[in-house]
Design an enzyme around this catalytic site. Structure first.
Site, mmCIF file in Angstrom:
data_model
loop_
_atom_site.group_PDB
_atom_site.id
_atom_site.type_symbol
_atom_site.label_atom_id
_atom_site.label_comp_id
_atom_site.label_asym_id
_atom_site.label_seq_id
_atom_site.Cartn_x
_atom_site.Cartn_y
_atom_site.Cartn_z
ATOM 1 C CG HIS A 61 113.105 66.397 95.474
ATOM 2 N ND1 HIS A 61 113.163 65.447 96.463
ATOM 3 C CD2 HIS A 61 112.419 67.445 95.991
ATOM 4 C CE1 HIS A 61 112.524 65.894 97.538
ATOM 5 N NE2 HIS A 61 112.067 67.106 97.276
ATOM 6 C CG HIS A 62 118.573 63.455 98.406
ATOM 7 N ND1 HIS A 62 118.797 62.117 98.120
ATOM 8 C CD2 HIS A 62 119.659 63.858 99.104
ATOM 9 C CE1 HIS A 62 119.966 61.746 98.638
ATOM 10 N NE2 HIS A 62 120.509 62.774 99.222
ATOM 11 C CB SER A 63 112.499 61.957 96.382
ATOM 12 O OG SER A 63 112.139 62.873 95.373
#
Length: 479
Positions: free
Chosen positions: A135-137
């Site tokens: 996930h980009h987070s």
């Protein structure tokens, strides 16, 4: 759960985790020069995953905090059974299809948001491929590259860690100006400050207009709200980094300027439908162009690093408390107009790129926007902040990113790496372009919504052809 085992999400991580739309995920494809031993990967993960707080944390139920957890690495590593003769010479297509299917499968939010897929299939550029999805987070491109470099060693010296590339910001004051009197330097400083303020105001007003009503022209590259949930197709092309450096030196610009110029030329060719038609009589080739409006508006969301220290930093420095180059999503987006035309001289695209980039570099648009977004998130919540960020993406055509990689070839526990290809999916733009340097190579990574751009290889072809035409033009001019 102890307080020290929880950590709040950064503003951009909260945007990427928002419930208003599709998750933003990254896919890093690593080509290896040998077959991958899954046991080696599992052993390394078992020894090191718990040392990294992001990789060993899951998202809290409220989506606002990272919570430290036990990681069963077997749940995160997938090794599909691939028969050596199953794909023949279609290894590239197998990998592309496999990654495309991954974009339709959500990450399991009950555990840390990453997984690894080991594909022991031969492609045109590698003997095997590893796919890291997360996930980009969890972190931006700089963070992920620092993690990759911390897990690898030099191929030429298996005991040595990769050399961290040293990058320096360009000086805004020339050596000649330093030797002038104080009054002239003061006048130049005042002029530069006025230009900085003016550029910042103009950029912020254009950004406001983009959020409210200013949209790009509907072209064969323009996506929409439906694109974020559509499967993605990926393609890449490897070109010479030395060629890009030579153009940079001759044109007195940065590598980013060259890459933007190549992108403008390639998208111009693509939008104009440039191709050759062979004459029935003379056998010569003549270009056929689909004419598009001269006032076509095509803009890119260019991702910029907001850290005070530029370039890849050692992982230990990024994880240190109060670090100036800290781990996370310390990036923002700058809206950049692209020069789309039918220029006969490809060097014009380079000049236009440098002018546009110089203006954006002389602006505080990106850090101010980051502060505004942080304020909106804290006052109005994630849904409003993510919706505004999404409006910017919906109004533009393409997203562009460039990450510096290792300056020499690296290996992972005896597995030499042939290339590193980053990409992203989950955004509403139909086209994402990543540039990734590795040793003496530059990898051009293309991600598309195939319902809008059916053939990403065509864009790769145009990128490669545009770079070649620029080299040829410089040779013809005597450089």
């Amino acid at each position: 759960m102890r307080k020290e085992e929880e950590e709040p999400l950064s503003p951009m991580a909260r945007v990427f985790q928002s419930s208003t739309g599709t998750d933003y995920c990254t896919v890093i494809t690593i080509g290896f020069k040998t077959k991958i031993n899954p046991d080696v990967v599992l052993d390394d993960l078992k020894q090191n995953v718990s040392k990294h707080p992001r990789i060993s944390s899951k998202l809290a139920d409220d989506g606002a905090r990272w919570i430290k957890t036990e990681v069963n690495v077997e749940d995160h590593v997938f090794v599909p059974d691939i028969h050596p003769d199953e794909n023949g010479d279609q290894g590239d297509k197998f990998v592309e299809d496999y990654i495309s299917r991954l974009t339709t499968l959500p990450l399991d939010r009950s555990r840390p948001l990453w997984d690894i897929h080991i594909l022991n299939v031969k492609t045109s550029d590698a003997e095997a491929v590893g796919v890291i999805r997360s996930h980009h987070s969890l972190g931006d491109g700089m963070s992920r590259m620092s993690l990759i470099m911390a897990c690898t060693h030099k191929t030429s010296d298996p005991e040595a860690l990769p050399t961290i590339p040293i990058l320096k910001r360009r000086e805004n004051v020339s050596d000649g100006l330093r030797d002038t009197g104080w009054f002239l330097r003061l006048m130049v400083a005042i002029y530069a400050t006025v230009i900085l303020i003016w550029n910042t105001i103009v950029d912020l007003l254009l950004l406001l207009a983009t959020v409210l009503f200013l949209k790009d022209t509907e072209t064969s590259l323009k996506g929409g709200a439906e694109a974020e949930s559509n499967p993605r197709r990926f393609s890449h092309r490897i070109v010479s980094l030395d060629d890009i450096r030579s153009i940079k030196d001759v044109m007195d610009m940065t590598i980013n300027d060259v890459l933007l110029g190549v992108t403008q030329a390639a998208l111009s060719r693509y939008l104009h439908g440039a191709h050759d038609k062979t004459s029935e009589h003379g056998g010569t080739s003549t270009p056929l162009l689909k004419i598009i409006p001269c006032n076509v508006r095509v803009r890119a969301g260019v991702l910029v690093n907001l850290r005070s220290e530029i370039g890849i930093q050692p992982l230990a420095d990024m994880m240190a408390k109060d670090s100036k180059c800290r781990w996370g999503n310390h990036i923002n987006i700058v809206v950049l107009p692209l020069s789309i035309g039918s220029e006969t001289d490809p060097l014009v695209y380079l000049s236009n790129a440098k002018s546009a980039m110089d203006q954006k570099k002389n602006s505080l648009h990106a850090p101010i926007l980051y502060s505004i977004l942080s304020f909106i998130l804290s006052v109005f919540g994630e849904k409003i902040g993510a919706a505004l960020f999404k409006r910017v993406l919906l109004s533009t055509t393409v997203c562009i990113s460039n990450v510096n990689g290792p300056t020499e070839e690296i290996s992972f526990h005896g597995h030499p790496i042939a290339y590193i290809i980053p990409s992203v999916y989950g955004h509403p733009q139909a086209l994402m372009i990543h540039f990734q340097s590795y040793a003496n190579k530059m990898v051009i990574s293309i991600a598309v919504d195939p319902t809008i751009i059916p053939d990403p290889h065509k864009i790769c072809d145009e990128m490669e052809e545009s770079l070649k035409s620029m080299k040829t033009a410089l040779v013809e001019k005597g450089y």
